[in-house]
Design an enzyme around this catalytic site. Structure first.
Site, mmCIF file in Angstrom:
data_model
loop_
_atom_site.group_PDB
_atom_site.id
_atom_site.type_symbol
_atom_site.label_atom_id
_atom_site.label_comp_id
_atom_site.label_asym_id
_atom_site.label_seq_id
_atom_site.Cartn_x
_atom_site.Cartn_y
_atom_site.Cartn_z
ATOM 1 N N GLY A 80 114.422 -1.250 14.922
ATOM 2 C CA GLY A 80 114.180 -2.679 14.780
ATOM 3 C C GLY A 80 112.762 -3.036 14.384
ATOM 4 N N GLU A 117 106.626 -1.844 21.491
ATOM 5 C CA GLU A 117 107.507 -1.296 22.528
ATOM 6 C C GLU A 117 106.797 -0.179 23.294
ATOM 7 O OE1 GLU A 117 111.893 -2.058 20.478
ATOM 8 O OE2 GLU A 117 110.804 -0.206 20.062
#
Length: 284
Positions: free
Chosen positions: A137, A143
């Protein structure tokens, strides 16, 4: 008269003939769709790992979105209170704001100066040692920054993401600087630990690894992504990660090794959970 008697005899015989046993109807449960499986693990991760007062890292992607949805739901009905969350992308930030989830970023007093209790996110591939490929993504840098700060990192996937070795099932994303990106792409493809890979610059949307446009994909951080395609599993994911990080021009990569606390898996037989092997005397 004779024909009438024969007809009567035949009808009487038919009436007393044994009837075929009717088969009972068996209800067949429909296999949950992939979105339903994602919802199951997303909701369970929040239910099992988040309690009031926690600082929570919120992942990015179609599976993580269900965890964000569940967190917003439990905050709204009062089941959870005093939650502060750190989103890992603009998309997650916008979803969390719509749901009324209080947000902050790393390094703030609200985040307890980056001491997060838990982070919850999906993965694109999970190997038997619970090493991951993430970044399909396009949010791999944010992240990783958030998830390494969490005391507990919970990965949520459906069983299709489990693999025997990282690489062939899902390309490895590498975030690179726009400056001299062709040079960096070639340097990455030539790394010894990534031998045999095919490096492709991500085009179109950064939010998926499909070539859905003519422009170079740009991440939330203003960088580019190179996707590495493999026919054989990466022999040493830890070594590959080290070589990538040591390459000038590479911002970060989608190998998440040694940081998983638990993997919640949804499949045709229900939900299961995997944990890393416990260390004994400092060794696995």
């Amino acid at each position: 008269m004779h024909s009438f008697a024969v007809a009567l005899l035949l009808s009487s015989a038919a009436a007393f003939a044994p009837k075929a046993a009717s088969r009972p109807t068996v209800a067949v449960a429909a296999m949950p769709s992939q979105d339903e499986l994602k919802k199951q693990v997303g909701y369970q991760a929040i239910d099992d790992y988040v309690t009031s007062g926690m600082k929570v890292g919120l992942g990015t992607g179609s599976t993580a979105a269900f965890a964000v949805e569940r967190l917003g739901m439990l905050l709204k009905d009062g089941t959870l209170k005093d939650i502060i969350a750190v989103p890992t992308s603009v998309r997650t930030k916008e979803q969390a704001e719509e749901l009324g989830i209080p947000l902050t970023t790393l390094g703030t007093p609200e985040s307890r100066f980056s001491k997060l209790d838990v982070a919850i996110d999906g993965a694109d591939a999970v190997d038997p040692a619970l090493n991951l490929i993430k970044g399909g993504g396009g949010a791999l840098l944010r992240e990783k920054m958030v998830e390494v700060c969490a005391k507990t990192f919970v990965v949520i996937v459906d069983e299709s993401k489990l693999c025997d070795g990282l690489g062939p099932g899902f390309p490895l994303p590498v975030e690179i600087t726009p400056f001299c990106h062709e040079h960096t792409l070639r340097k990455v493809a030539a790394l010894p630990s990534l031998e045999g890979c095919e490096a492709k610059l991500r085009m179109g949307s950064a939010a998926n690894n499909k070539a859905d446009g003519d422009e170079i994909a740009v991440t939330d951080n203003g960088n580019y992504i190179v996707d590495l395609f493999f026919k054989e599993p990466i022999k040493n994911a830890v070594k590959a990660g080290e070589e990538l990080k040591a390459t000038v021009g590479v911002v970060d990569h989608g190998l998440f090794c040694g940081i998983t606390s638990a993997v919640i898996i949804a499949g045709k037989d229900g939900i299961s959970e995997k944990f890393p092997k416990k260390k004994k005397f400092g060794f696995f």
